[in-house]
Structure formats: structure tokens, C-alpha cells
Design a protein around this motif. Structure first.
Motif, PDB file in Angstrom:
ATOM      1  N   LEU A   1      40.897  48.180 -16.990  1.00 47.09           N
ATOM      2  CA  LEU A   1      40.239  47.502 -18.262  1.00 47.09           C
ATOM      3  C   LEU A   1      39.822  48.253 -19.335  1.00 47.09           C
ATOM      4  O   LEU A   1      39.949  49.227 -19.234  1.00 47.09           O
TER       5      LEU A   1
ATOM      6  N   ARG B   1      37.410  49.606 -22.115  1.00 47.50           N
ATOM      7  CA  ARG B   1      36.021  50.072 -22.551  1.00 47.50           C
ATOM      8  C   ARG B   1      35.966  50.562 -24.025  1.00 47.50           C
ATOM      9  O   ARG B   1      37.130  51.162 -24.506  1.00 47.50           O
TER      10      ARG B   1
ATOM     11  N   LEU C   1      26.699  43.174 -22.254  1.00 48.38           N
ATOM     12  CA  LEU C   1      27.908  43.415 -22.556  1.00 48.38           C
ATOM     13  C   LEU C   1      28.402  42.644 -24.069  1.00 48.38           C
ATOM     14  O   LEU C   1      29.807  42.747 -24.227  1.00 48.38           O
TER      15      LEU C   1
ATOM     16  N   GLU D   1      41.594  40.292 -22.732  1.00 49.69           N
ATOM     17  CA  GLU D   1      40.693  41.107 -22.239  1.00 49.69           C
ATOM     18  C   GLU D   1      39.357  40.762 -21.964  1.00 49.69           C
ATOM     19  O   GLU D   1      38.686  40.980 -20.763  1.00 49.69           O
TER      20      GLU D   1
ATOM     21  N   LYS E   1      39.723  38.933 -18.663  1.00 55.17           N
ATOM     22  CA  LYS E   1      39.761  39.846 -17.324  1.00 55.17           C
ATOM     23  C   LYS E   1      38.289  40.430 -16.875  1.00 55.17           C
ATOM     24  O   LYS E   1      38.084  40.555 -16.018  1.00 55.17           O
ATOM     25  N   TRP E   2      37.472  40.797 -18.175  1.00 56.77           N
ATOM     26  CA  TRP E   2      36.294  41.276 -17.957  1.00 56.77           C
ATOM     27  C   TRP E   2      35.414  40.270 -17.330  1.00 56.77           C
ATOM     28  O   TRP E   2      34.453  40.702 -16.560  1.00 56.77           O
TER      29      TRP E   2
ATOM     30  N   THR F   1      36.173  40.231 -13.691  1.00 54.89           N
ATOM     31  CA  THR F   1      35.659  41.217 -13.097  1.00 54.89           C
ATOM     32  C   THR F   1      33.935  41.272 -12.738  1.00 54.89           C
ATOM     33  O   THR F   1      33.666  41.586 -11.789  1.00 54.89           O
TER      34      THR F   1
ATOM     35  N   GLU G   1      38.076  49.288 -10.994  1.00 53.06           N
ATOM     36  CA  GLU G   1      37.140  48.315 -11.752  1.00 53.06           C
ATOM     37  C   GLU G   1      35.809  48.917 -11.889  1.00 53.06           C
ATOM     38  O   GLU G   1      35.051  48.548 -12.970  1.00 53.06           O
TER      39      GLU G   1
ATOM     40  N   ILE H   1      33.283  49.641 -15.280  1.00 54.07           N
ATOM     41  CA  ILE H   1      32.052  49.018 -15.454  1.00 54.07           C
ATOM     42  C   ILE H   1      31.161  49.968 -15.712  1.00 54.07           C
ATOM     43  O   ILE H   1      30.209  49.905 -16.742  1.00 54.07           O
TER      44      ILE H   1
END
Length: 496
Positions: free
Chosen positions: A8, A10, A282, A297, A300-301, A304, A477, A481
Motif C-alpha cells: 500500500l 503511504r 485518513l 489506490e 485498496k486502502w 484494507t 498491511e 497502516i
């Protein structure tokens, strides 16, 4: 600029000074909440606590009614005013907003006093009703510097209010209730809100000036128009979460039933708002991805984050199912028999609520507040209808049922309105919860607190092993995070 960690991406830079500290402050309220639940309801007894919960609900609903969408207004426009480089514009904005709120809060408190005196003068003495109006005025005026702090992007200061409020409330309410009864409990609320207002005014004092204390509706109109829909949403949320106490009291005329619902509901609301805070934190990261056109993306976040929320909720559910009844009996005794049933029913609402919270985040990212409004409106209408049907027969438990049903409706609405993203999240989210069904089988072996604690430990370990075996739990993952919530060292101009 984005960096890849654990599959992922960031952000290596954000505009948040210390998001991780803000999350830590938000979580810090839990010990004080536990102590409050341990001592205050038992100290007051079901009848007095039910009356206290009713009065606090009136305060919360009324302050939400005059909120005006202030937090969203400040979050949207204060950064613009700071970027413009004209500090006087920000001072004028803050001072005029404060002037407007002072007038609105005093007028509203007078109207409310007349209403509650008409409705409850036979139940509560005059000084107590006056105290309720005073708490509303102080709380509403104190919301101005609090929103200013949020607009200045000081999330660490912003998140500090909840643990401070719970810490101060815990000590004062015990002392003052013992001395003055229910009036003392409301005095403690006034002192706490006044102290918090003074603290946040001190932190933001440079943005207020007496020469700017005027009300110019023409200059404020663009801000108020922007915040209107968010204001409606916020008011509906507070009305939805707090009207249960009022409906129970009105239909059953039994303060004990109000207490049984309120203790369970307040614990649930704190869990829900903490989760929402984490998800909403977030938003700056998601915004950066959105501006970069990286929708995949974001998806995907979302998959998760909601998966790990589901894992956390499942562990909480397993634990509470197994030891909750023993702990509630130990803490509250027989007087509060019924809290466990109410809490269990509400606990089933946390899973659809996570989906609804994801819908809120997407509505902000996609600039579609109307969709979020539709989610809340549908949930609120369903709650009122179900509560009116279920409370007469099941009392507090009926209100808990209505609340959980409304959460499910809100989640369904969010799925329909944000189906492009949310539907992608559901398979892993449902799987994370489904794997918890097997550890829940330990319920059939329940027998005493000591054995139940051992069963919880074993059940959670089995659940985690199943998550690892099915590869639902992914350490890469988790590290990604955690990295998002690490403190950053970017300094902002005029941040202190």
C-alpha cells in the motif's frame, strides 16, 4: 509524494502535524469512560441516572440544533484564509462567527427553557432547568474556538477535548452529586464545559478581537451556506443517537429504562465515534491520492482499513459475549439487570456502522455530502418508526433493537450510493467477521468469570490463527497502516 509500504502507498508528507498523537488522545478517553461507567451509574442509582441521562440528551440535541456546520466551515475556509496571508481576515471571520453564536445560543436557551419548563416542571425543580439552559449556552459558545483549532489543523489539541472532558466529569460529578444531588451533576457539566471553553479560547485567543465583534450576515452568508448540509447531518446524528432516552422516558415514564439503554448506548457511541475518528483521519491521505487520480489506490486502502476494523469489532464481540454479563453484574449489581441484553443488541450494529462510516469518508473525498445526508436521513426515519413500534412492548431493549436496525439501513443506503467502492470492500470484510463464528462456539462452555476469561483468551487466539491461516491478516498491511499514523515533522506556519 507517496511511498509504498506493505503493498500500500503511504504519504511521506501530510498537512497533519501529529495525527498519531491525535488518535492516541482519542483512545485515551476509554479508561475514563470505564471508570465513569464503574462509578457514576451505581452512585446515582437507576432513577437518578435515568433523569441525568435525559437532561444531558436535551443538552446534546439542542447544541447540535444550533451547530450551524461550524466544524466543516472552519475546516474548509480557515486554511484558505491563512493561505491568503491576510491575518485580519481570519480574525474578522472568527470574531463574527463568535458573535453570531453568542446571540443564537442565548436565544435558543431562552426558548428551550420555556419548552422544558412546560414539559418537565412537574418532574424537575426550576434551578435544575435553568442549569440545563446555562450548560447549553456555555457548550455552544465553547464550540467556536474548538472549531477554530480544527481549522488550524491542530488535531492534537482538537482530539484532547474528549479525554479532558471525561477526566474532569468523572471527578466533579462524583463530588457534586454527593453534595447537591442531580443539581450538582448538572453543575459539574457546566463547570466542565466552561473549563474546556476557557482552555480552547486561550489556545486560539489571537484569532479574536473585540473590534471585530459584529454580525454581518452578508459576509457570513457564503460560509453558512456551505455548512448548512453538514449542519443538518450533524443535527440528525445527535438527534438520532440521543432521542432514544427521550422516547423511552415519554413512552414508559420509567427513568430506570432510560438508564438501562443509556449506559449501553453511551459505550457504543464512544466506540463508534472513535472508529469514525480513525477512518476520517485518513481523509487527507485519500485526498492526496484523489488529486493524483489514483482511485485504485483509494479502493485498496478502503478494503484494507475496513477489513481490520471488522477484525477489531469481531474480537470485541467475542470478548463481550463471553465475559460481558459477568462483568456487568459485578460492576452494577442487580439494579441494572438488562444492560447486557441492550449492549448485545447494539453490538450487532457496529458491523453495519463501519460500512456507513466508510460512506461518510467517501462523501467527503468525492465532495458528495448529499449522499451522506441520504444515509443519515434514511437511518433516522427508520429508527423513529421502529422505536415507536418496539419501545411500548420491549421498553429499553426495543430502543436498542430500533438503533441496530437503523444502523443496518444506513449501511445498506451507503452501499447503494457508493457501490463502486464499498462493494469491493465487502467480501474481505464479511470474511473477517465470518471467521469469528467458530470462536464464538466457546459460549457453550461458559461457567464463571475465571473460566470465561480463559475462554476469551483461547477464542481470540483461535480467531487470530484462522485469520493468519486464511491470509486475511497481513503483517505488511498492518505496518503500512501504522506508518500512516506516525507523527510527521512538517512544520506549519502559525501552527502554535
Amino acid at each position: 509524494m507517496l511511498e509504498t509500504r506493505g503493498g500500500l502507498k503511504r504519504p511521506t508528507k501530510t498537512i497533519t502535524k501529529s495525527l498519531s498523537l491525535a488518535v492516541l488522545y482519542k483512545l485515551a478517553q476509554y479508561p475514563f469512560l470505564v471508570l465513569f461507567v464503574l462509578f457514576v451509574p451505581r452512585l446515582m442509582g437507576p432513577e437518578f441516572y435515568g433523569q441525568y441521562a435525559l437532561l444531558i440528551s436535551i443538552v446534546v440535541i439542542t447544541t447540535s440544533l444550533i451547530d450551524l456546520g461550524l466544524t466543516e466551515i472552519c475546516a474548509r475556509f480557515i486554511p484558505e484564509l491563512r493561505v491568503s496571508g491576510e491575518s485580519q481576515l481570519l480574525v474578522r471571520f472568527s470574531s463574527q462567527i463568535l458573535s453570531l453564536k453568542i446571540v443564537v445560543s442565548f436565544f435558543t436557551s431562552l426558548v428551550l427553557f420555556a419548552v422544558v419548563y412546560w414539559a418537565y416542571s412537574d418532574r424537575f425543580p426550576l434551578p435544575l432547568l435553568l442549569m440545563v439552559s446555562a450548560v447549553i449556552v456555555v457548550t455552544d459558545i465553547g464550540s467556536v474556538p474548538y472549531a477554530i483549532i480544527f481549522g488550524l489543523n491542530r488535531l492534537d489539541y482538537y482530539a484532547l477535548r474528549d479525554p479532558l472532558r471525561r477526566l474532569l466529569s468523572l471527578g466533579l460529578i462524583i463530588i457534586l452529586f454527593n453534595s447537591f444531588g442531580l443539581l450538582g451533576a448538572m453543575i459539574s457539566a457546566l463547570v466542565v464545559e466552561g473549563s474546556l471553553a476557557a482552555l480552547y479560547f486561550y489556545w486560539s485567543k489571537q484569532y479574536f478581537h473585540r473590534n471585530e465583534y459584529t454580525i454581518n450576515l452578508g459576509s457570513l452568508k457564503p460560509y453558512l451556506q456551505f455548512g448548512f448540509l453538514f449542519y443538518i447531518c450533524w443535527w440528525l446524528i445527535n438527534l438520532w443517537q440521543r432521542s432514544g432516552n427521550i422516547l423511552i422516558e415519554y413512552i414508559t415514564n420509567d427513568p430506570r429504562q432510560v438508564a438501562l439503554f443509556d449506559v449501553a448506548n453511551q459505550s457504543f457511541v464512544v466506540l463508534m465515534t472513535t472508529t469514525l475518528f480513525v477512518v476520517a483521519s485518513l481523509i487527507p491521505f485519500f485526498t492526496e491520492l484523489s488529486l493524483a487520480g489514483d482511485r485504485r489506490e483509494i479502493e485498496k486502502w478502503c478494503i484494507t482499513v475496513i477489513k481490520y476494523i471488522g477484525i477489531g469489532f469481531t474480537i470485541i464481540l467475542i470478548s463481550f459475549f463471553t465475559v460481558g454479563e459477568d462483568l456487568i453484574g459485578l460492576i452494577f449489581g442487580n439494579k441494572y439487570d438488562g444492560i447486557f441484553a441492550n449492549t448485545i443488541v447494539l453490538m450487532f450494529g457496529i458491523f453495519p456502522m463501519a460500512v456507513a462510516q466508510l460512506g461518510y469518508t467517501l462523501s467527503v473525498i468525492m465532495k458528495e455530502p448529499r449522499k451522506y445526508f441520504y444515509c443519515i436521513l434514511s437511518a433516522f426515519i427508520v429508527f423513529i418508526l421502529c422505536a415507536l413500534l418496539l419501545i411500548p412492548k420491549y421498553k429499553a431493549l426495543g430502543c436498542s433493537m430500533a438503533m441496530s436496525i437503523s444502523y443496518a439501513i444506513m449501511a445498506i443506503t451507503a452501499c447503494m450510493l457508493f457501490k463502486e467502492t464499498i462493494w469491493l470492500c465487502l467480501p474481505r470484510y464479511v470474511l473477517s467477521m465470518a471467521l469469528g463464528v467458530i470462536p464464538l462456539s466457546v459460549l457453550f462452555l461458559r461457567d464463571g468469570l475465571a473460566i470465561n476469561i480463559a475462554l476469551v483468551t483461547g477464542g481470540v487466539v483461535i480467531y487470530l490463527l484462522m485469520l493468519i491461516f486464511t491470509q486475511v491478516l497481513n503483517m505488511g498491511e498492518l505496518k503500512a497502516i501504522v506508518n500512516v499514523f506516525r507523527p510527521v515533522t512538517v512544520k506549519l506556519e502559525n501552527n502554535s
